[in-house]
Design an enzyme around this catalytic site. Sequence first.
Site, mmCIF file in Angstrom:
data_model
loop_
_atom_site.group_PDB
_atom_site.id
_atom_site.type_symbol
_atom_site.label_atom_id
_atom_site.label_comp_id
_atom_site.label_asym_id
_atom_site.label_seq_id
_atom_site.Cartn_x
_atom_site.Cartn_y
_atom_site.Cartn_z
ATOM 1 N N TYR A 1 0.832 -1.211 0.000
ATOM 2 C CA TYR A 1 0.000 0.000 0.000
ATOM 3 C C TYR A 1 0.869 1.264 0.000
ATOM 4 C CZ TYR A 1 -3.752 3.173 1.532
ATOM 5 O OH TYR A 1 -4.659 4.210 1.631
ATOM 6 N N LYS B 1 1.024 4.152 -2.872
ATOM 7 C CA LYS B 1 0.656 5.547 -2.591
ATOM 8 C C LYS B 1 1.831 6.499 -2.797
ATOM 9 C CE LYS B 1 -3.675 4.892 -1.759
ATOM 10 N NZ LYS B 1 -4.695 5.462 -2.657
#
Length: 249
Positions: free
Chosen positions: A157, A161
Amino acid sequence: MRRLLEGRTALVTGASRGIGRAVAEAFAREGALVAVNYCGSLGKAQETKERIEELGGRAWLFQCDVGKAQEAEQMVKAVIAELGRLDILVNNAGVTRDNLILRMKEEEYDQVMDTNLKGAFLTIRAAVRQMVKQRYGRIINLSSVSGRLGNAGQSNYSASKAGVIGLTKAAARELASRGITVNAIAPGYIATDMTAVLPEKTREAITAQIPLGRVGIPEEVAAAAVFLASDLAAYITGQVLSVDGGMYM
Ligand code: NAP
């Protein structure tokens, strides 16, 4: 008083729930026509549409997995056919598949990268042709505090991002001369389905790291999206706006 997004058309990915829904509603409140994208939650997406209509706005539903190139292309085509033009794109669709690196499966890594990073790229690629023709566009990508600080248990993640920030800056440089701005929002801990699954202890530990001393709500992220989508932000591009109670500064 004229509303900030009067007459604009907007596509918000992952608008069936959480932050995407709040952005879709806030855009409608400011006068935009809203294309609501969802992946699996048709019922929730219909609720978003109904809430927008209760506000006196107009919304259309578009099902698509943003991580699949053909689907992203078709969705953007359908949005333009229905709404006439595409002024604002919010790449909000996102997933988590948290695990420690030693235990993380390749599928967990791929699913997160496909939706969060590749999905944003594919949707931008599909939308840009129309925005260049219009010589106008506002693209807003959802990053995260995890992409700026890193987060143990979220290597996939956090990488996706952080990637979104690089994508934002490259696209901002590439598209600036065409009247298109590209910015990112990096939320901190926001109360949605995504964070509801965290154990109470983890939630307390995160809250203790937030200078403003509380979690955020989707509407607080939506307010930043309205600003970046509006003409008030005409001279802002390639930036990352944190909406995180001061977690990253
Ligand atoms: P959420 O409540 O879990 O909602 C996720 C949304 O993304 C849903 O509408 C879902 O649609 C959609 N989605 C998932 N996979 C998709 C795909 N392949 N194609 C299209 N749509 C897809 O998440 P959230 O908390 O609102 O987060 C929204 C964004 O903000 C994400 O990018 C997230 O990473 C980012 N963010 C959130 C937080 C936070 O604390 N909540 C913090 C930082 C950043 P369906 O339900 O229809 O499948």
